[in-house]
Design a protein around this motif. Structure first.
Motif, mmCIF file in Angstrom:
data_model
loop_
_atom_site.group_PDB
_atom_site.id
_atom_site.type_symbol
_atom_site.label_atom_id
_atom_site.label_comp_id
_atom_site.label_asym_id
_atom_site.label_seq_id
_atom_site.Cartn_x
_atom_site.Cartn_y
_atom_site.Cartn_z
ATOM 1 N N THR A 60 -3.990 4.579 -10.169
ATOM 2 C CA THR A 60 -4.284 5.075 -8.520
ATOM 3 C C THR A 60 -4.840 4.458 -8.122
ATOM 4 O O THR A 60 -6.151 4.518 -8.745
ATOM 5 N N TYR A 61 -4.757 3.862 -7.032
ATOM 6 C CA TYR A 61 -5.997 3.951 -5.978
ATOM 7 C C TYR A 61 -6.034 3.555 -4.449
ATOM 8 O O TYR A 61 -5.161 3.743 -4.109
ATOM 9 N N THR A 62 -7.129 3.206 -4.039
ATOM 10 C CA THR A 62 -7.327 3.049 -2.315
ATOM 11 C C THR A 62 -7.315 1.501 -2.511
ATOM 12 O O THR A 62 -8.227 0.637 -3.034
ATOM 13 N N HIS A 109 -9.830 -7.648 -0.517
ATOM 14 C CA HIS A 109 -9.130 -6.478 -0.720
ATOM 15 C C HIS A 109 -10.342 -5.729 -1.416
ATOM 16 O O HIS A 109 -10.936 -6.540 -2.428
ATOM 17 N N HIS A 111 -8.501 -1.326 0.494
ATOM 18 C CA HIS A 111 -8.833 -1.495 2.224
ATOM 19 C C HIS A 111 -9.433 -3.316 2.201
ATOM 20 O O HIS A 111 -9.897 -3.934 1.559
ATOM 21 N N ARG A 140 0.838 -1.163 -0.088
ATOM 22 C CA ARG A 140 0.000 0.009 0.046
ATOM 23 C C ARG A 140 0.821 1.321 -0.403
ATOM 24 O O ARG A 140 0.331 2.276 -0.739
ATOM 25 N N LEU A 175 -10.796 -2.772 -3.982
ATOM 26 C CA LEU A 175 -9.802 -0.981 -4.315
ATOM 27 C C LEU A 175 -11.336 -0.520 -5.299
ATOM 28 O O LEU A 175 -11.684 -1.288 -6.245
ATOM 29 N N GLU A 176 -10.835 0.923 -5.781
ATOM 30 C CA GLU A 176 -11.419 1.615 -6.350
ATOM 31 C C GLU A 176 -9.693 3.026 -6.903
ATOM 32 O O GLU A 176 -9.406 3.291 -5.983
ATOM 33 N N GLY A 177 -10.586 3.196 -7.553
ATOM 34 C CA GLY A 177 -9.096 3.690 -8.072
ATOM 35 C C GLY A 177 -9.546 4.175 -9.874
ATOM 36 O O GLY A 177 -9.933 4.230 -10.397
#
Length: 119
Positions: A68-70, A88, A72, A26, A90-92
């Motif tokens: 580019t992503y988040t 996980h 969690h 991360r 992921l959003e991006g």
């Protein structure tokens, strides 16, 4: 009595080496992430196989810069003595914009020997 049902565990119950890898990944800390794998480890991601720490390091560097992503952690399970699944979200800016991925880890001698990442 033998119980081989997967045990759902809190994300903080994952082994230290998996947590170290995920945290480093991360943070785009490729060196620390790579150090979590055995020398002959295998990673399978998006249908591609990466064998050995050099190939894994290249994969980590690419995945750190391509999008580019988040990310969690939403679930963690221990499926047997050496296998864990960390799910996980992921959003991006990758195709589709959001996905849930299962990171399936197999450990050996306190390191990650095998990692499969798939929806």
């Amino acid at each position: 009595m033998h119980d081989d049902q997967p045990r759902t565990s809190a994300p903080d119950a994952l082994p230290e080496v998996i947590t170290r890898y995920l945290t480093a990944h991360r943070a785009h800390d490729t060196a620390t992430a790579t150090s979590a794998f055995t020398r002959e480890a295998t990673v399978i991601d998006d249908g591609n196989t990466y064998e050995g720490t050099e190939a894994i390091e290249g994969w980590l560097n690419r995945s750190a810069t391509e999008f580019t992503y988040t990310i969690h952690l939403t679930d963690a399970q221990q499926t047997d003595a050496t296998r864990y699944i960390a799910t996980h979200h992921l959003e991006g800016n990758f195709p589709g914009g959001a996905i849930d991925l299962r990171y399936q880890f197999t450990l050996r001698d306190g390191l990650i020997e095998h990692l499969v990442i798939e929806p």
